[in-house]
Structure formats: structure tokens, C-alpha cells
Design a protein around this motif. Structure first.
Motif, mmCIF file in Angstrom:
data_model
loop_
_atom_site.group_PDB
_atom_site.id
_atom_site.type_symbol
_atom_site.label_atom_id
_atom_site.label_comp_id
_atom_site.label_asym_id
_atom_site.label_seq_id
_atom_site.Cartn_x
_atom_site.Cartn_y
_atom_site.Cartn_z
ATOM 1 N N GLN A 83 0.841 -1.189 0.000
ATOM 2 C CA GLN A 83 0.000 0.000 0.000
ATOM 3 C C GLN A 83 0.878 1.241 0.000
ATOM 4 O OE1 GLN A 83 -3.290 -0.091 -0.188
ATOM 5 N NE2 GLN A 83 -3.672 2.096 -0.043
ATOM 6 N N VAL A 84 0.664 2.111 -0.978
ATOM 7 C CA VAL A 84 1.422 3.351 -1.062
ATOM 8 C C VAL A 84 0.745 4.397 -0.207
ATOM 9 C CG1 VAL A 84 2.109 5.205 -2.598
ATOM 10 C CG2 VAL A 84 2.266 2.825 -3.365
ATOM 11 N N GLN A 85 1.529 5.081 0.571
ATOM 12 C CA GLN A 85 0.974 6.143 1.414
ATOM 13 C C GLN A 85 1.834 7.386 1.363
ATOM 14 O OE1 GLN A 85 0.467 4.421 5.373
ATOM 15 N NE2 GLN A 85 -1.735 4.439 5.038
ATOM 16 N N LEU A 86 1.147 8.532 1.315
ATOM 17 C CA LEU A 86 1.794 9.838 1.438
ATOM 18 C C LEU A 86 1.134 10.540 2.615
ATOM 19 C CD1 LEU A 86 1.748 10.986 -2.308
ATOM 20 C CD2 LEU A 86 3.618 9.869 -1.088
ATOM 21 N N VAL A 87 1.932 11.048 3.528
ATOM 22 C CA VAL A 87 1.394 11.693 4.723
ATOM 23 C C VAL A 87 2.000 13.080 4.852
ATOM 24 C CG1 VAL A 87 1.108 11.565 7.211
ATOM 25 C CG2 VAL A 87 1.101 9.452 5.856
ATOM 26 N N CYS A 112 6.110 15.884 3.490
ATOM 27 C CA CYS A 112 5.339 14.786 2.908
ATOM 28 C C CYS A 112 6.200 13.538 2.976
ATOM 29 C CB CYS A 112 4.955 15.104 1.470
ATOM 30 S SG CYS A 112 4.146 13.736 0.606
ATOM 31 N N ALA A 131 6.733 9.610 2.431
ATOM 32 C CA ALA A 131 6.236 8.605 1.505
ATOM 33 C C ALA A 131 6.697 7.215 1.893
ATOM 34 C CB ALA A 131 6.719 8.924 0.092
ATOM 35 N N SER A 132 5.832 6.225 1.660
ATOM 36 C CA SER A 132 6.260 4.847 1.787
ATOM 37 C C SER A 132 7.212 4.537 0.640
ATOM 38 C CB SER A 132 5.064 3.909 1.780
ATOM 39 O OG SER A 132 4.327 4.082 0.592
ATOM 40 N N TYR A 161 -0.586 9.061 -6.899
ATOM 41 C CA TYR A 161 -0.917 8.937 -5.475
ATOM 42 C C TYR A 161 -1.006 10.328 -4.845
ATOM 43 C CZ TYR A 161 0.816 4.238 -6.415
ATOM 44 O OH TYR A 161 1.022 2.995 -6.962
ATOM 45 N N GLY A 203 -1.626 12.482 -0.877
ATOM 46 C CA GLY A 203 -1.787 12.479 0.564
ATOM 47 C C GLY A 203 -3.139 13.031 0.940
ATOM 48 N N GLN A 204 -3.382 13.130 2.241
ATOM 49 C CA GLN A 204 -4.694 13.547 2.741
ATOM 50 C C GLN A 204 -4.813 15.062 2.846
ATOM 51 O OE1 GLN A 204 -2.181 12.742 4.656
ATOM 52 N NE2 GLN A 204 -2.195 14.314 6.260
#
Length: 127
Positions: free
Chosen positions: A1-5, A22, A24-25, A116, A118-119
Motif C-alpha cells: 500500500q502506497v501512502q503519502l502523509v 510529505c 512517503a512509503s 498517489y 496524501g490527505q
């Protein structure tokens, strides 16, 4: 699962500075260009800055050029948005995006380019 936070948003006075992050995974950072966009209430998502995978090339929107930079740290899988001389019109939710970078001189400035997101993190600049 790719995630950007994203993180680092907040309330700042006109003329102040903020640094957004930011994180990133792994797969979202290796070989990906990273961009920052912003969205003000009632408006579409607007391009702010992008940095190529190599880190050697950046491109900025005219509205922020000279006031922001977009460094990236490959060791930390993190891209930043350093914002200076902030104005009330910079108030928006800021999003980072990751786009598979195929090299060359193309800069990815459309939201539809990105794979992708982020939130988002809220930035409010008071007058």
C-alpha cells in the motif's frame, strides 16, 4: 500500500514562513517525481511545485515562484515545501502527490498526472 502523509500546516501571519513535509512509503518515492498542490475553498486543485526523481530539477507556479522551494530527502523518503513571505491568498489545503517519473524534461503540473495523493494539510495565513 502506497501512502503519502503530509504534516506541518497551521496558522501563520502574513509574511511568515512554514515548512510542510510529505513522508512517503518506499515504493511511492523510488523513481517518482513529487509535487505539491493546493486547494482553496470553492476552487480546484492548483499546482504549486514539482521536483523530479533525481532531485536536480524543480519547477514552480508563477504565483509562488521566489517564495517557495521543494527540497527532497531520499534518505528520509520525504519531500518538503518551504514557504516564505506568506500571503492571505496562500490559504488552502496543501496536498503532495507522487508521479512515476519517466525522466526527460517533462514537469508534471496537472492533478491528473499524479498516481498517489496524501490527505492534505491546512495552511491558513492571517492578514
Amino acid at each position: 500500500q502506497v501512502q503519502l502523509v503530509e504534516s506541518g500546516g497551521g496558522l501563520v501571519q502574513t509574511g511568515g514562513s512554514l515548512r510542510l513535509s510529505c513522508a512517503a512509503s518506499g515504493r511511492a518515492f523510488i523513481g517518482y517525481a513529487m509535487g505539491w498542490f493546493r486547494q482553496a475553498p470553492g476552487k480546484g486543485r492548483e499546482f504549486a511545485a514539482v521536483i523530479k526523481w533525481s532531485g536536480s530539477s524543480t519547477y514552480y507556479a508563477d504565483s509562488v515562484k521566489g517564495r517557495i522551494t521543494i527540497p527532497r530527502d531520499h534518505d528520509k523518503n520525504t519531500v518538503y515545501l518551504q514557504m516564505n513571505s506568506l500571503k492571505p491568498e496562500d490559504t488552502a489545503v496543501y496536498y503532495c502527490g507522487a508521479k512515476r517519473d519517466w525522466g526527460g524534461t517533462i514537469y508534471y503540473t496537472a492533478p491528473s498526472d499524479y498516481d498517489y495523493w496524501g490527505q492534505g494539510t491546512q495552511v491558513t495565513v492571517s492578514s
